[in-house]
Design an enzyme around this catalytic site. Sequence first.
Site, short mmCIF file in Angstrom:
data_model
loop_
_atom_site.label_atom_id
_atom_site.label_comp_id
_atom_site.label_asym_id
_atom_site.label_seq_id
_atom_site.Cartn_x
_atom_site.Cartn_y
_atom_site.Cartn_z
N GLU A 1 -11.10 -5.70 -5.51
CA GLU A 1 -11.10 -6.83 -4.56
C GLU A 1 -12.39 -6.83 -3.76
OE1 GLU A 1 -7.63 -7.18 -2.12
OE2 GLU A 1 -8.64 -8.53 -0.72
N MET B 1 2.49 -5.69 -7.46
CA MET B 1 1.20 -5.00 -7.34
C MET B 1 1.36 -3.84 -6.36
SD MET B 1 -1.46 -4.85 -4.93
CE MET B 1 -1.99 -6.30 -4.03
N ASP C 1 -7.63 -14.32 7.39
CA ASP C 1 -6.35 -14.21 6.67
C ASP C 1 -5.34 -15.27 7.10
OD1 ASP C 1 -7.24 -12.00 5.18
OD2 ASP C 1 -6.55 -10.57 6.67
N GLU D 1 -10.25 -12.90 -3.12
CA GLU D 1 -9.50 -13.45 -1.97
C GLU D 1 -10.26 -14.62 -1.37
OE1 GLU D 1 -7.68 -10.82 0.99
OE2 GLU D 1 -8.61 -12.06 2.55
N ASP E 1 -2.17 -13.06 0.67
CA ASP E 1 -2.65 -11.97 1.52
C ASP E 1 -3.09 -12.59 2.84
OD1 ASP E 1 -3.50 -9.70 2.66
OD2 ASP E 1 -5.24 -9.40 1.38
N HIS F 1 -12.47 -13.86 1.64
CA HIS F 1 -13.63 -12.99 1.46
C HIS F 1 -14.84 -13.73 0.88
CE1 HIS F 1 -10.68 -9.33 1.30
NE2 HIS F 1 -10.61 -10.03 2.41
N ASP G 1 -5.66 -13.22 -4.27
CA ASP G 1 -5.19 -13.19 -2.88
C ASP G 1 -5.44 -14.56 -2.26
OD1 ASP G 1 -4.25 -10.64 -2.98
OD2 ASP G 1 -5.78 -9.76 -1.66
N ASP H 1 -12.74 -12.00 9.16
CA ASP H 1 -11.72 -12.20 8.13
C ASP H 1 -10.43 -12.66 8.80
OD1 ASP H 1 -10.32 -12.10 5.77
OD2 ASP H 1 -10.06 -9.92 5.80
N LYS I 1 -15.34 -7.94 -1.06
CA LYS I 1 -15.45 -8.48 0.32
C LYS I 1 -16.86 -8.17 0.81
CE LYS I 1 -13.03 -8.48 4.73
NZ LYS I 1 -11.92 -7.94 5.53
N ASP J 1 2.23 1.66 3.40
CA ASP J 1 3.16 0.64 3.92
C ASP J 1 4.58 1.05 3.55
OD1 ASP J 1 0.90 -0.92 4.37
OD2 ASP J 1 1.20 -2.16 2.58
N HIS K 1 0.88 -1.17 0.00
CA HIS K 1 0.00 0.00 0.00
C HIS K 1 0.91 1.22 0.00
CE1 HIS K 1 -2.62 -2.97 2.02
NE2 HIS K 1 -3.61 -2.30 1.49
C1 GLT Z 1 -6.36 -5.38 3.84
C2 GLT Z 1 -7.42 -6.30 3.31
C3 GLT Z 1 -6.93 -7.11 2.18
C4 GLT Z 1 -6.61 -6.30 0.96
C5 GLT Z 1 -5.49 -5.38 1.15
C6 GLT Z 1 -5.37 -4.49 -0.05
S1 GLT Z 1 -5.52 -4.53 2.61
O1 GLT Z 1 -5.41 -6.08 4.57
O2 GLT Z 1 -7.85 -7.13 4.38
O3 GLT Z 1 -7.82 -8.13 1.84
O4 GLT Z 1 -6.20 -7.19 -0.06
O5 GLT Z 1 -5.86 -3.22 0.17
MN MN Z 2 -8.77 -10.76 4.05
MN MN Z 3 -6.83 -9.23 0.15
#
Ligand code: GLT
Ligand code: MN
Ligand code: MN
Length: 388
Positions: free
Chosen positions: A183, A90, A259, A219, A289, A222, A247, A257, A185, A59, A56
């Site tokens: 993306e 990216m 991750d 993702e 991700d 998501h 992702d 979420d 969600k 970041d 980002h």
């Molecule tokens: C954030 C989010 C991710 C996205 C990122 C990109 S930031 O951590 O949860 O799923 O991919 O903005």
């Molecule tokens: Mn996520």
């Molecule tokens: Mn993501």
Amino acid sequence: MGNSFTPKREDKFAFGLWTIGHLGTDPFGTATRPPIYPADFVRKLGELNVWGVSFHDDDLLPYKSTLAEQDKIKKDFRKALDDSGVVVSMSTTNLFTHPVFKDGAFTSNDPQIRKYAIQKVLNALDVGAEFGAPTAVFWGGREGVEAAGSKYPLDALERYREAMNFFIGYIKDKGYKMRMALEPKPNEPRGDTFLPTIGHAMAFIETLDDPSMVGINPEVAHETMAGLSFYQGVAQAIWQEKLFHIDLNDQKIGRYDQDLRFGSEGIKDNFFLVRLLEKTGYAGPKHFDSRPYRNEHGDGIWEFAKNSMKNYLALAEKARAYDADPEVQAAHKVSGHDSLSQKTVGGYSSDSANKLKQEVFDADKLAERGYFNERLDQLAIDHILGLK
Ligand code: GLT
Ligand code: MN
Ligand code: MN
């Protein structure tokens, strides 16, 4: 077997600065790990044979950092990329952390904030282009509502479209070799997010000024949060040539979420996902991700990175073995799997319609056949469990 699980650059694995480098913060607790300087992060990725790094804007160049600080970070980052051979795969814009975005970014009710968000993206696109990022991701984390009556959804979608069209214009104007990826969600951090799923996002893209410049970055976590099959969603994205980026992570259904590390939860879904990506020759980044467990520390965070890649490569090997297995091939035949690739009636003509209407079908008889799905599915399980 083990050797083939060591990543190569051509596997195109990538990690974001915010992933392995996640500080372990959550809504209830502060950091459990120290930050990693971007250049050091890149060097470590290089040692692990990772192909790409993503970031980002914030970041890489922290909010309120001075120009001199930014120059130094960028110079060190550039050098680390050159030395390690890692590429920027990216870049994206943080439109969610600062409280200014609490009501949304492109869809905030405040026009000044909408403008600020668009300006922030233009600057982020410049940084992405400076480092050769081929894709700009848009995760609309704050684009949504808790109070349904607070935004008329048709207006919100119009403002979302206005912003995306502006970026299409900007990228063309600047001559950047860059595509964009939305993306989706369903929720979190907002109660309801606009463009909540792969399907919503792909339909939205078709309404833009130049749909060919915009694809999706789905993702695992998501779609799974939405109770949908990630595998089926990604398949449709590939079919519509919209899978610009992906992702990879993991998620327990019905939770926040998470991750999680790719391949650590939904093994069967991930098996079919990897098989799909490999079979269709998906050529984009395989971007993780995900983040190490909050109680991980020290080298454990790099172990998390290595295991994410290992799980992908192991599933790819399993998928190849599954497809090469004569029992699977035979089960495909009897299940009718292979005949689904044959045309049904072909293109329309009044002739073919008339002919079709004259054909006689005995539905009762047709209903008698079996599809042997139990056999086929168990074969997948046998492969995943290493019984074959
Ligand atoms: C954030 C989010 C991710 C996205 C990122 C990109 S930031 O951590 O949860 O799923 O991919 O903005
Ligand atoms: Mn996520
Ligand atoms: Mn993501």
